[in-house]
Design a protein around this motif. Structure first.
Motif: not given
Length: 218
Positions: A15-18, A50-53, A101-104, A119-120
């Motif tokens: 879960v990545l963040g800023l 910190r970031y919702p992904q 979204s270039h998410g994959q 992804e969300p």
């Protein structure tokens, strides 16, 4: 079998963040959970709220150095073929949103091939489902036409990333100097794609069977 494989492919769940000014330092200090599943998969989970992904990375230790002699390009070709067969409807829907979204995507390296999603959080389960499907149900839908379709695409990627770059020749000379002919990385100098042109459907299936398994991931 289905229950085990569904969880086994959560190889990396980030879960990545800023990040701060130096995100590398922050990542190095981030708490993580490391565990090994009964089927041999190593799972690393690093939370950062910190970031919702959610980033999911499935890495198979099947790269250029694992290719048999005379089969340069096999790992990259297999990577492309795994995206070919038609997906179930539910997976097709998430693919549309993810690709837009270039998410994959995926990438092949000297030591490994990895597949990743950004992804969300509510789509994490579907992303895991797709990676389980890539490993189990997808190979049964492959055909020789998938290999023929992807072969020129892989070749053009090699041209774009290599032959069109001014420093490409110097990179090839460097690899020739660093690695003797018997070294697995020496195959990287085959810029002309001679091996790629001769790869067969059976080569792709054998490489997948040999290297793509839950126990060969991290």
């Amino acid at each position: 079998m289905q229950r085990i494989l569904t969880v086994s492919l959560s190889v990396f769940g980030f879960v990545l963040g800023l990040g701060p000014a130096n995100p590398v330092d922050a990542f190095a200090k981030a708490p993580f959970t490391l565990k090994k599943l009964p089927n041999g998969v190593n799972v690393v989970m690093v939370p950062d709220h910190r970031y919702p992904q959610v980033a999911l990375i499935v890495r198979y230790y099947a790269g250029v150095r694992h290719e048999p002699p005379g089969k340069f390009g096999l790992a990259h070709l297999l990577e492309h073929v795994t995206f070919r067969p038609p997906r179930p409807e539910a997976l097709s829907q998430i693919n549309v949103s993810a690709e837009s979204s270039h998410g994959q995507n995926a990438s092949t390296h000297p030591d490994f091939t990895q597949y990743y999603h950004l992804e969300p959080p509510y789509r994490l389960q579907t992303a895991l489902w797709e990676e389980r499907w890539r490993l189990t149900a997808m190979p049964m839908r492959w055909s020789a036409s998938d290999v023929e379709w992807e072969r020129p695409i892989v070749r053009n990627e090699g041209r774009f990333r290599g032959e069109t770059r001014p420093h490409h020749t110097s990179q090839l000379k460097l690899f020739e100097a660093l690695f003797p002919p018997s070294h697995p990385f020496r195959g990287l100098v085959d810029a002309a794609g001679r091996d790629l042109a001769t790869l067969q459907f059976d080569d792709v299936k054998r490489f997948f069977t040999q290297w793509y398994s839950p126990a060969n991931t991290w």
